[in-house]
Scaffold this motif. Structure first.
Motif, PDB file in Angstrom:
ATOM      1  N   ARG A 158       0.792  -1.205   0.131  1.00 64.85           N
ATOM      2  CA  ARG A 158      -0.002  -0.052  -0.116  1.00 64.85           C
ATOM      3  C   ARG A 158       0.958   1.215  -0.161  1.00 64.85           C
ATOM      4  O   ARG A 158       1.698   1.464   0.758  1.00 64.85           O
ATOM      5  CB  ARG A 158      -0.868   0.021   1.082  1.00 64.85           C
ATOM      6  CG  ARG A 158      -1.910   1.222   1.340  1.00 64.85           C
ATOM      7  CD  ARG A 158      -2.655   1.081   2.589  1.00 64.85           C
ATOM      8  NE  ARG A 158      -3.698   2.296   2.749  1.00 64.85           N
ATOM      9  CZ  ARG A 158      -4.247   2.717   3.562  1.00 64.85           C
ATOM     10  NH1 ARG A 158      -3.591   2.205   4.844  1.00 64.85           N
ATOM     11  NH2 ARG A 158      -5.195   3.760   3.806  1.00 64.85           N
ATOM     12  N   ARG A 159       0.561   2.209  -0.846  1.00 61.92           N
ATOM     13  CA  ARG A 159       1.533   3.417  -0.865  1.00 61.92           C
ATOM     14  C   ARG A 159       0.280   4.647  -0.634  1.00 61.92           C
ATOM     15  O   ARG A 159      -0.713   4.675  -1.408  1.00 61.92           O
ATOM     16  CB  ARG A 159       1.955   3.425  -2.426  1.00 61.92           C
ATOM     17  CG  ARG A 159       2.908   2.312  -2.531  1.00 61.92           C
ATOM     18  CD  ARG A 159       3.372   2.171  -4.224  1.00 61.92           C
ATOM     19  NE  ARG A 159       4.133   3.410  -4.527  1.00 61.92           N
ATOM     20  CZ  ARG A 159       4.396   3.990  -5.697  1.00 61.92           C
ATOM     21  NH1 ARG A 159       3.892   3.365  -6.785  1.00 61.92           N
ATOM     22  NH2 ARG A 159       5.352   4.823  -5.934  1.00 61.92           N
ATOM     23  N   VAL A 160       0.756   5.445   0.105  1.00 68.81           N
ATOM     24  CA  VAL A 160      -0.274   6.716   0.543  1.00 68.81           C
ATOM     25  C   VAL A 160       0.650   7.843   0.184  1.00 68.81           C
ATOM     26  O   VAL A 160       1.766   7.873   0.579  1.00 68.81           O
ATOM     27  CB  VAL A 160      -0.750   6.602   1.896  1.00 68.81           C
ATOM     28  CG1 VAL A 160      -1.667   7.699   1.854  1.00 68.81           C
ATOM     29  CG2 VAL A 160      -1.282   5.273   2.057  1.00 68.81           C
ATOM     30  N   ARG A 161      -0.056   8.766  -0.591  1.00 69.86           N
ATOM     31  CA  ARG A 161       0.458  10.257  -0.950  1.00 69.86           C
ATOM     32  C   ARG A 161      -0.273  11.141  -0.471  1.00 69.86           C
ATOM     33  O   ARG A 161      -1.183  11.166  -0.590  1.00 69.86           O
ATOM     34  CB  ARG A 161       1.256  10.166  -2.418  1.00 69.86           C
ATOM     35  CG  ARG A 161       2.198   9.250  -2.620  1.00 69.86           C
ATOM     36  CD  ARG A 161       3.661   9.467  -2.121  1.00 69.86           C
ATOM     37  NE  ARG A 161       4.639   8.596  -2.479  1.00 69.86           N
ATOM     38  CZ  ARG A 161       4.884   7.242  -1.978  1.00 69.86           C
ATOM     39  NH1 ARG A 161       4.133   6.789  -1.024  1.00 69.86           N
ATOM     40  NH2 ARG A 161       5.584   6.619  -2.719  1.00 69.86           N
ATOM     41  N   LYS A 162       0.557  12.409   0.111  1.00 67.06           N
ATOM     42  CA  LYS A 162      -0.215  13.680   0.236  1.00 67.06           C
ATOM     43  C   LYS A 162       0.620  14.923  -0.317  1.00 67.06           C
ATOM     44  O   LYS A 162       1.973  14.662  -0.119  1.00 67.06           O
ATOM     45  CB  LYS A 162      -0.564  13.776   1.960  1.00 67.06           C
ATOM     46  CG  LYS A 162      -1.066  15.177   2.059  1.00 67.06           C
ATOM     47  CD  LYS A 162      -0.419  15.448   3.516  1.00 67.06           C
ATOM     48  CE  LYS A 162       1.079  15.858   3.350  1.00 67.06           C
ATOM     49  NZ  LYS A 162       1.732  16.281   4.458  1.00 67.06           N
ATOM     50  N   GLY A 163       0.009  15.914  -0.866  1.00 69.52           N
ATOM     51  CA  GLY A 163       0.742  16.952  -1.214  1.00 69.52           C
ATOM     52  C   GLY A 163      -0.067  17.865  -2.233  1.00 69.52           C
ATOM     53  O   GLY A 163      -1.331  17.682  -2.149  1.00 69.52           O
TER      54      GLY A 163
END
Length: 731
Positions: A420-425
Motif C-alpha cells: 500500500r502506498r499513500v501520498r499527500k501533497g
C-alpha cells in the motif's frame, strides 16, 4: 528509532487583558525608597518641579518663622509642609525603585568575558564563509569595538551585541528576556541579532560586534529602567507648564491678599499665607506627575518591552492606526489543517487514516497539524513502531512537494498481502503521481468504485473551493498493490486566527483605533483572513515601499500610526511610524529604527502597548482632575478661617463646621499631605483602562475622580479636624 507521534503542541498566544500589575505600597518599599527621597529634597533638583519647589520654599520659610516666633501652630504647619514635600519625592523614589531590582539582574549579565576575536586581512574579514577557520586572539569583552568579529561556540557567553554573519546556533536569552526556551540565531536572515550576556547552547557562530562597550542594549535597558535617562514627554512638559502657571497665579493672589487683609483689619501671619498658598496650588498632581510617567514605562518593562523614550509610550496612547502583520500576529506562523474533505465514496475515517500515514514523514508545522487533526477530530490513535513495522517513510521536500509512506502490505479479500502506498501533497504533483500509476485523477472511473464516476471532478471542485477561501488544498491519494492509484480527498490548510483577537480588535474599534492587516498574500486570501479576524482594512501584496507609503499617507491625514516589524526591510516603516515596535529577534537595523523593542518578539504585544499608553494618559488625566477638584474643599476650610473674626458673616461658609481657624488650616494642610501618599499606589498601578469612547471616558473620569476629588476632602478634612481640635494650641 521510534516514530511514535504526539499531538502537535499548541502555539496559541494568550492575550491577557491590559491591566497593570498591582502597585501596592509596602513598608519595605517605603524603607528602600526613603534614602533616595531624602536626596531628592535638594533644591537644585526640586526646582525642576515648580509646584513642589514652592512648597519646599514655604516649608523652609515656616520653619524659620517657627524658630523666630515659636508656637504649636507654626511648628505643626512647618512639619506637615516638609512631610508634603517628602511624600512627593517618595512617590518618585518608589516608582524608580521598582525598576532598580530588574536593573540589578540585568547588570549581573554584564560580567567581563573573554572573547575570541578573529584576526585577518580586510578581505578575509569581509562577509563570506570560512571566518571561523581564521586565527583568533583572546581579548576581554570590554576591549571589543564596532566591526570586530568574534567566534562563539557552545557553552560560551556572547561578549557583546552584534549580528551573526556566519553559522547557526541555539542561544539561551533567558537572562535578558526571562524566557527559558532557547532561540535560533543564524546568518543571512531576519534573526541575526544577538545580545551580549546571552549564552550559545549549541553549534558555533561568528558575530560582528555592533555596539561599543558601555553602549550595549543591556546598558540602555539599565539606564532606562532606573530612570536615569527618562526624559519628560511633551504632554508631561505641557502639564508642568500649566501647573507652574497656576502656581504663579495663586502666588500673586496670595501676595495681594495681605494688603487687603490689612485694610480690613484682618492681618494674616506669613504662616497662614504660606498654608493658604500650598492648599491653593495643585500639589497632588505636582507631587505624583513624575511617578506616573516612570510607572508607565515600568509597566512596559514588566512586559519585556523596552521603550526608548517616554514620548513613545505617550504616542502609543494616542495611536489612531495599527499596522499588524498577518503571519505570526493575526494568524499563527504556519497554516494548520482545519478539515478533511473526503471524495465521493470514501469514508471520512479512511481519509483520516491515509492523511495521518502520509504526514508521518512531513516534519513541517503543516504536516504535524494534519496528524494532530486526525487524532483530535477523527479519533485516530497515536501510531507506534509496531504499527509501522517495515514501512518506508517518504519525507516531504520542497522539490517534490509531497510526502507519504510505503507499507509492506495487508491481506486482501483472498488473504494475499498487498503493498500500500499513500501520498499527500499539492494537487498538481499528486495528480502526476496518480497518472504514473496508470490512474486518471481528473475524471472517469478508473480505480474508483462503481456509481461514482465524477470523483476526480469532485476533488478538483474541493481544491478550487479551498483556494477561493484563501486556504491551501492538499490532495491525498493511495495505491493498493498494482492497481492504479485513486484520490481519497482534500486536506484544507488555512491561516488560523489567534484566539481572542476578534474581541481585542472590537475593543480597539470601540476606542476609535483602525486596524490594518499587512500581508504579502493576494487580495482574495487577505480579505478572507481580515473578515475572520475582524480587521478594519487590508494592505495585500505589500512591499516595504507600500508600508512606508501607507504610514505617510495616514500621518498626512493627522493620524498617529503604530506598527511592529523585525526585518531590515521593515526598518524604513518602523522609523517613520510614531510607535515602531521592533522584535528582539530581528535585525539590528530594525531595532535601531524602532522606538520600542519587544524582548519576547511577540508582535501581538503591540495591542497591549497601545493599552498601556492609553492607561498612562488616563491616569495622568484622572489624577489631575482629582487634584484640581479637591482644592475646592480647601477653600471652604481656609478662607473662612482667615477672615471669620473680621467678618463673622463668613461663618456660613464653614460648611464643615471646623472647630477653629487654627484647626481648620492645620486640617487642610494635613489632608493635603496625606492624600499624596494615599494616591501613590494608584499612580504606580495606573487607573484601570477600559476600551470605551473618549466621551464615555471623560464622563467616567468626571464622575469618579472629579466628584470623588470634590467629596473626599470634605470628609477627610472634617475627620482630621476632629483629631486636631484635641491638640492644645490648635483649638
Amino acid at each position: 528509532m521510534s516514530t511514535t507521534l504526539q499531538p502537535a503542541p499548541s502555539t496559541a498566544t494568550e492575550l491577557p487583558p491590559v491591566a497593570p500589575p498591582r502597585g501596592s505600597l509596602t513598608w519595605r518599599t517605603v524603607r528602600d525608597a526613603l534614602p533616595a527621597s531624602l536626596r531628592k529634597l535638594d533644591p537644585r533638583r526640586m526646582w525642576r518641579v515648580p509646584v513642589m519647589f514652592v512648597v519646599e520654599v514655604g516649608a523652609a520659610l515656616t520653619t524659620v518663622l517657627a524658630v523666630v516666633d515659636p508656637s504649636v501652630f507654626a511648628w505643626v504647619i512647618a512639619v506637615w509642609l516638609w512631610i508634603t514635600v517628602l511624600f512627593a519625592t517618595l512617590a518618585e523614589a518608589v516608582a524608580e525603585s521598582r525598576g532598580r531590582a530588574q536593573a540589578s539582574s540585568l547588570r549581573a549579565t554584564q560580567r567581563t568575558t573573554t572573547a575570541r576575536k578573529v584576526q585577518g586581512t580586510a578581505d578575509q574579514l569581509a562577509y563570506g564563509s570560512g571566518l571561523a577557520s581564521l586565527p583568533t586572539v583572546e581579548v576581554a569583552s570590554s576591549q571589543l569595538h564596532v566591526g570586530d568579529l568574534v567566534v562563539v561556540t557552545a557553552g560560551e557567553t556572547i561578549p557583546g551585541d552584534g549580528d551573526v554573519v556566519e553559522g547557526v546556533a541555539s542561544v539561551d536569552e533567558s537572562a535578558i528576556t526571562g524566557e527559558s526556551a532557547p532561540v535560533i540565531r543564524e546568518s543571512g536572515g531576519d534573526r541575526t541579532a544577538v545580545t551580549g550576556g546571552t549564552t550559545v547552547l549549541s553549534d558555533q557562530i561568528v558575530v560582528r560586534i555592533t555596539a561599543e562597550p558601555g553602549r550595549t542594549f543591556v546598558d540602555r535597558m539599565i539606564a532606562l529602567v532606573e530612570g536615569s535617562e527618562r526624559q519628560k514627554t511633551p504632554n508631561e512638559i505641557a502639564l508642568n507648564v500649566l501647573l507652574a502657571s497656576l502656581t504663579i497665579i495663586f502666588l500673586l493672589a496670595v501676595a495681594t491678599l495681605q494688603p487687603m487683609a490689612v485694610y480690613s483689619h484682618a492681618r494674616q501671619s506669613l504662616v497662614v499665607l504660606v498654608a493658604l498658598l500650598v492648599c491653593l496650588i495643585p500639589t497632588t498632581i505636582g507631587a505624583l506627575l513624575s511617578a506616573i510617567g516612570i510607572a508607565g514605562m515600568d509597566r512596559l518593562v514588566q512586559r519585556n518591552v523596552l521603550a526608548m523614550s517616554g514620548r513613545a509610550v505617550e504616542a502609543a496612547g494616542d495611536v489612531d492606526v495599527l499596522l499588524l502583520d498577518k503571519t505570526g500576529t493575526i494568524t499563527y506562523g504556519n497554516r494548520r489543517a482545519s478539515e478533511l474533505l473526503p471524495a465521493p465514496g470514501v469514508e471520512a475515517g479512511h481519509l483520516a487514516e491515509a492523511a495521518q500515514l502520509s504526514s508521518l514523514a512531513d516534519e513541517t508545522p503543516e504536516g504535524r497539524s494534519i496528524v494532530d487533526l486526525t487524532q483530535t477530530a477523527y479519533g485516530r490513535p497515536v501510531l507506534t513502531d509496531d504499527a509501522l513495522a517495515g514501512a518506508t517513510l517518504v519525507p516531504f521536500s520542497a522539490a517534490t512537494r509531497m510526502s507519504g509512506v510505503d507499507l509492506p502490505g495487508r491481506p486482501d479479500d483472498g488473504g494475499a498481502p498487498q503493498a500500500r502506498r499513500v501520498r499527500k501533497g499539492a494537487a498538481s504533483v499528486v495528480h502526476q503521481w496518480v497518472r504514473s500509476t496508470g490512474g486518471e485523477p481528473t475524471g472517469g472511473t478508473a480505480g474508483h468504485p462503481a456509481g461514482h464516476p465524477l470523483v476526480g471532478q469532485a476533488v478538483d471542485a474541493d481544491v478550487e473551493s479551498v483556494s477561493a477561501q484563501g486556504g491551501t488544498p492538499l490532495v491525498v491519494a493511495e495505491q493498493i498493490g498494482d492497481a492504479p492509484a485513486r484520490l481519497l480527498g482534500v486536506v484544507h490548510l488555512k491561516d488560523v486566527v489567534k484566539e481572542g483577537l476578534v474581541e481585542r480588535f472590537a475593543e480597539l474599534r470601540a476606542m476609535g483605533i483602525r486596524t490594518v492587516m499587512v500581508t504579502g498574500d493576494n487580495k482574495v486570501t487577505a480579505r478572507v483572513i481580515a473578515d475572520e479576524a475582524g480587521v478594519d482594512d487590508v494592505l495585500a501584496e505589500a512591499t516595504p515601499e507600500d508600508k512606508l507609503a501607507l504610514i505617510r499617507r495616514e500621518q498626512k491625514g493627522g493620524k498617529l500610526v503604530a506598527m511592529a516589524g523585525d526585518g531590515t526591510n521593515d526598518a524604513p516603516a518602523l522609523a517613520q511610524a510614531d510607535v515602531g515596535v521592533a522584535m528582539s529577534t530581528g535585525t539590528t537595523a530594525a531595532k535601531e529604527a524602532g522606538n520600542m523593542v519587544d524582548l519576547d518578539s511577540d508582535p501581538t504585544k503591540l495591542i497591549e502597548i497601545v493599552g498601556i499608553g492609553k492607561q498612562l494618559l488616563i491616569t495622568r488625566g484622572a489624577l489631575t482632575t482629582f487634584s484640581i477638584a479637591n482644592d475646592v474643599a480647601k477653600y471652604f476650610a481656609i478662607i473662612p478661617a482667615m477672615f471669620v473674626l473680621a467678618f463673622p458673616q463668613l461663618h456660613v461658609l464653614n460648611v464643615m463646621h471646623l472647630h477653629s481657624p487654627q484647626s481648620a488650616i492645620t486640617s487642610a494642610i494635613v489632608f493635603n499631605a496625606l492624600v499624596i501618599v494615599a494616591l501613590i499606589p494608584l499612580a504606580l498601578r495606573g487607573v484601570r483602562y477600559r476600551a470605551v469612547s473618549a466621551v464615555a471616558l471623560l464622563r467616567r473620569n468626571l464622575w469618579i475622580y472629579g466628584l470623588g476629588g470634590l467629596v473626599a476632602p470634605f470628609v477627610g478634612i472634617k475627620l482630621i479636624d476632629l483629631v486636631v481640635s484635641l491638640v492644645p494650641g490648635l483649638r
